[in-house]
Design a protein around this motif. Structure first.
Motif, short mmCIF file in Angstrom:
data_model
loop_
_atom_site.label_atom_id
_atom_site.label_comp_id
_atom_site.label_asym_id
_atom_site.label_seq_id
_atom_site.Cartn_x
_atom_site.Cartn_y
_atom_site.Cartn_z
N GLY A 93 0.81 -1.22 0.00
CA GLY A 93 0.00 0.00 0.00
C GLY A 93 0.84 1.26 0.00
O GLY A 93 0.41 2.30 -0.53
N GLU A 94 2.02 1.19 0.57
CA GLU A 94 2.91 2.36 0.57
C GLU A 94 3.29 2.74 -0.86
O GLU A 94 3.38 3.92 -1.21
N VAL A 95 3.50 1.73 -1.71
CA VAL A 95 3.80 1.98 -3.13
C VAL A 95 2.59 2.61 -3.81
O VAL A 95 2.70 3.59 -4.55
N ILE A 96 1.42 2.06 -3.56
CA ILE A 96 0.18 2.58 -4.15
C ILE A 96 -0.05 4.02 -3.71
O ILE A 96 -0.47 4.87 -4.51
N ALA A 97 0.25 4.32 -2.44
CA ALA A 97 0.09 5.69 -1.95
C ALA A 97 1.03 6.65 -2.67
O ALA A 97 0.63 7.77 -3.05
N ARG A 98 2.26 6.23 -2.89
CA ARG A 98 3.22 7.09 -3.60
C ARG A 98 2.76 7.33 -5.03
O ARG A 98 2.93 8.43 -5.58
N GLN A 99 2.20 6.31 -5.64
CA GLN A 99 1.71 6.43 -7.03
C GLN A 99 0.43 7.25 -7.12
O GLN A 99 0.05 7.73 -8.19
N LYS A 100 -0.29 7.34 -5.98
CA LYS A 100 -1.57 8.05 -5.88
C LYS A 100 -2.68 7.39 -6.69
O LYS A 100 -3.65 8.05 -7.08
N SER A 101 -2.56 6.10 -6.91
CA SER A 101 -3.64 5.36 -7.56
C SER A 101 -3.46 3.87 -7.32
O SER A 101 -2.34 3.38 -7.20
N GLY A 102 -4.57 3.17 -7.25
CA GLY A 102 -4.51 1.72 -7.08
C GLY A 102 -5.71 1.21 -6.30
O GLY A 102 -6.52 1.98 -5.77
N SER A 103 -5.84 -0.09 -6.24
CA SER A 103 -6.97 -0.72 -5.57
C SER A 103 -6.50 -1.90 -4.73
O SER A 103 -5.69 -2.71 -5.18
N ILE A 104 -7.02 -1.97 -3.50
CA ILE A 104 -6.68 -3.06 -2.58
C ILE A 104 -7.96 -3.82 -2.24
O ILE A 104 -8.98 -3.21 -1.91
N ILE A 105 -7.89 -5.14 -2.33
CA ILE A 105 -9.04 -5.99 -2.03
C ILE A 105 -8.68 -6.91 -0.86
O ILE A 105 -7.72 -7.68 -0.94
#
Length: 273
Positions: free
Chosen positions: A138-150
């Motif tokens: 999630g830290e990577v997704i936060a840096r990218q500012k986009s993504g989905s976690i299920i």
């Protein structure tokens, strides 16, 4: 963007923990068919290799990594391997979990005879095994500012289900964690980050097989109760989770976050009357 293209996962890098299980196999198949690049994390090399062959048969790419979801260092190492190969992470499916035999209370046992250490292991596997990968990837997704976690919730988080204390406690925690992460990631980082959960109904898996089937393969009384409490009057098929998974990972669910979606044939909705 057309409605069909919104459901595509083409080119997206999706990490799947627990992809070697029965439900995990359906997840892996669906994501490969949707065009995703898959990183499959598990502890069993033979089963991982089997899933890789499935992905490649469907024309997609897969990166198998052996790691335990409870080992933070191993998960961080896996994250670095993924970024070295694909430079990004677009989604995470926390499918590792399930009940463990020692944490299941027998029908003739007192609840106070329950092995506390085994119950805590079930909580750790399901809840900690979701929190650790979410924090790392999630830290990577936060840096990218986009993504989905299920995340994977359960009927046990909305209805008391007897005999599985540790699993029940963990799944309640996952529901709370899903809402908390959905809120924090959106407020602090981006409204293009989503966190949701799927709550499967009753599906026959390796973890629950001894609870739901007899040695001859027939249903136990417990399985019959589940069927009788389901308006569809049957257990679920793992393939019936695929559409919900792809929807929640795709742009088709761009304004959906903090939700738990039940895929249960109506079990959670029905009063029994």
């Amino acid at each position: 963007m057309s409605i069909l293209s919104k459901f595509s996962l083409k080119g997206k890098v999706i990490v799947v923990t627990g992809g070697t299980g029965v439900l995990g196999k359906a997840f892996v198949k669906a994501l490969a068919e949707a065009g995703a690049k898959l990183c499959l994390i598990g502890r069993n090399k033979e089963k991982l290799d089997e899933r890789v062959r499935l992905v490649e048969t469907l024309g997609a790419e897969a990166l198998p990594l052996i790691a335990d979801v409870l080992d933070e260092d191993a998960i961080r190492s896996a994250r670095d391997r993924i970024l070295d190969k694909w430079k990004k992470i677009d989604g995470l499916v926390n499918a590792a979990g399930g009940n463990i035999p020692g944490a299941t209370i027998g029908p003739e046992e007192s609840i106070f005879d329950n092995k506390i250490s085994e119950t805590l292991k079930a909580i750790e596997l399901n809840l900690h095994g979701t929190i650790i990968p979410t924090m790392v990837f999630g830290e990577v997704i936060a840096r990218q500012k986009s993504g989905s976690i299920i995340n994977i919730s359960s009927l046990a988080a909305s209805r008391p289900i007897t005999r599985v204390l540790g699993y029940t406690v963990a799944k309640h925690g996952i529901d709370g964690f899903t809402k908390w992460m959905a809120t924090e990631l959106a407020l602090r980082y981006s409204n293009k980050i989503r966190v949701n959960a799927i709550a499967p109904g009753v599906f026959l898996t390796e973890q629950n097989r001894t609870l739901l089937t007899n040695l001859d393969g027939s249903y136990t009384d417990r399985a019959h109760k589940f069927v009788q409490g389901t308006p569809f009057s049957r257990l679920g098929n793992p393939s019936e989770l695929e559409g919900t998974l792809v929807y929640l990972l795709s742009e088709a669910s761009a304004f959906v976050t903090g939700e738990t979606i039940f895929v249960d044939g109506g079990f959670n909705s029905w009063s029994g009357v």
